[in-house]
Scaffold this active site. Structure first.
Site, PDB file in Angstrom:
ATOM      1  N   GLY A   1      50.964  55.190   8.779  1.00 16.57           N
ATOM      2  CA  GLY A   1      50.291  53.983   9.233  1.00 16.57           C
ATOM      3  C   GLY A   1      50.582  53.718  10.698  1.00 16.57           C
TER       4      GLY A   1
ATOM      5  CB  SER B   1      47.203  61.287   6.547  1.00 16.09           C
ATOM      6  OG  SER B   1      46.741  61.483   7.862  1.00 16.09           O
TER       7      SER B   1
ATOM      8  CD  GLU C   1      51.196  63.600  14.085  1.00 16.63           C
ATOM      9  OE1 GLU C   1      50.266  63.414  13.294  1.00 16.63           O
ATOM     10  OE2 GLU C   1      51.602  62.715  14.871  1.00 16.63           O
TER      11      GLU C   1
END
Length: 377
Positions: free
Chosen positions: A122, A156, A239
């Site tokens: 989020g 996601s 990431e």
């Protein structure tokens, strides 16, 4: 530099290959891309198999060489990817391992590794995507809880997630980067509404999430209050720096398949196409070496990837798009057939220069933090 396997690495590779050869034939049928409850069960079932076989924590606790061998061998064998466990295993989990308390690590890391819980991310908001520090989802302290109101987008796996790594603004008066806090929000808390979003490729792995006075225990805060931007940079470094490593192996496999397809349909006679595929082969070999460097550098610095991840993310995003543009050239008119291999991958590749930080953002990070250029005004 000798990049060949050591005897210990050779033993690990052989043992992993043997296990994969026994484990993969027993997998159930893969569910439809639109069946996210089924997808969750399938992906977490695979994670449980990895856990029971002793491979679950290879992304966190193994040496860089072992980690890359694992990615190489599982991709070559056609093993399932992390799927719905992506955020937990490759983003939130490593962040909690690096920044969480002992109690937080004990609570959240084992369920991620066992395949018991799914996480979603989020971060982005309708008006705060690339400019993430502009986020406006508000959280204020009320006793032992934070009360959260706002909305997130491109979240996601939100529809099947148990937890959300959530960025909130806890001090609206502070400078933008200093008033943000990183929370772990239970997705079954009252006040959460999830609305799936359908992508260009027809899938729905993203969602909008609306938060209406959601109460999140203060003990779920990772890092200090208003220190969430620094914690977020740890998340984004994972990431951008190591989370895409397995995809580089997959792209190298696709490149070989494209060459075989071109030889079969006559397009291999086009010298320009051969040069294009040859250049892409060199590109992905270089990206794999950069992946090795990033993973090794992360290990040397305590497990957190550095700004080299932005170099990788920038070049990989464009290389992936170029790969599937080449696939369209190989397929010719068949590239419009959604049932042909690589067609949906080509559509999804369009998002890679946006997802996990746009290419423009990566250019700025590289200019400022690696090249030492002044910030733009």
């Amino acid at each position: 530099m000798d990049l060949s396997d050591t005897p210990e690495e050779e033993e690990f590779r052989a043992r992993l290959r043997e296990w994969l050869a026994k484990a993969l034939p027993g997998l159930p049928a893969e569910p439809s891309p639109d069946d996210w409850p089924g997808r969750r069960a399938y992906d977490l079932g695979w994670q449980r198999r990895l856990h029971d076989a002793g491979y679950a924590d290879v992304h966190w606790d193994a040496s860089p060489a072992i980690r890359l061998i694992f990615l190489e061998e599982t991709e070559k064998a056609g093993a399932p990817y992390v799927g719905a466990n992506f955020v937990g295993l490759l983003h939130a989990g490593p962040t909690i391992a690096a920044e969480g308390t002992d109690g937080q690590r004990a609570r959240w890391l084992p369920p991620i590794l066992r395949g018991d819980e799914v996480w979603c991310q989020g971060f982005s908001e309708p008006d705060a995507g690339s400019d993430l520090a502009a986020l406006r989802t508000r959280a204020w302290r009320d006793g032992d809880d934070y009360v959260v109101t706002g909305s997130k987008i491109w979240t996601s796996h939100a529809e099947v997630a148990d937890w959300c790594e959530l960025l909130v603004r806890t001090d609206p008066e502070a400078p933008r980067h200093r008033g943000i806090t990183w929370l772990a929000m239970p997705m079954d808390a009252p006040g959460i509404t999830v609305r799936p979003l359908r992508t260009l490729a027809g899938s729905a792995e993203f969602a909008e999430v609306f938060l209406d006075e959601v109460r999140v225990p203060a003990e779920n805060r990772v890092g200090d209050e208003n220190d969430g931007w620094r914690v977020t940079m740890v998340t984004l470094s994972f990431e951008r720096g190591t989370a895409f490593a397995g995809e580089v192996v997959a792209c190298r496999r696709v490149l070989g398949e494209l060459a075989a397809e071109a030889r079969g349909n006559g397009r291999w006679d086009d010298s320009a196409l051969r040069r294009r595929l040859g250049r892409l082969n060199a590109e992905f070999r270089a990206l794999w070496r950069l992946t090795q460097w990033n993973v090794s550098a992360a290990q040397a610095s305590g497990g957190v990837p550095g700004v080299g991840g932005s170099v990788f993310k920038l070049r990989y995003s464009h290389a992936r798009q170029e790969l599937y543009d080449a696939a369209a050239e190989v397929l010719g008119a068949d590239c419009l057939d959604l049932d042909r291999p690589w067609t949906l991958d080509r559509l999804s590749s369009l998002s890679y220069t946006i997802a996990a930080g746009t290419s423009q953002i990566q250019h700025s990070i590289i200019a400022e933090r690696i090249l030492g250029l002044p910030k733009g005004r």
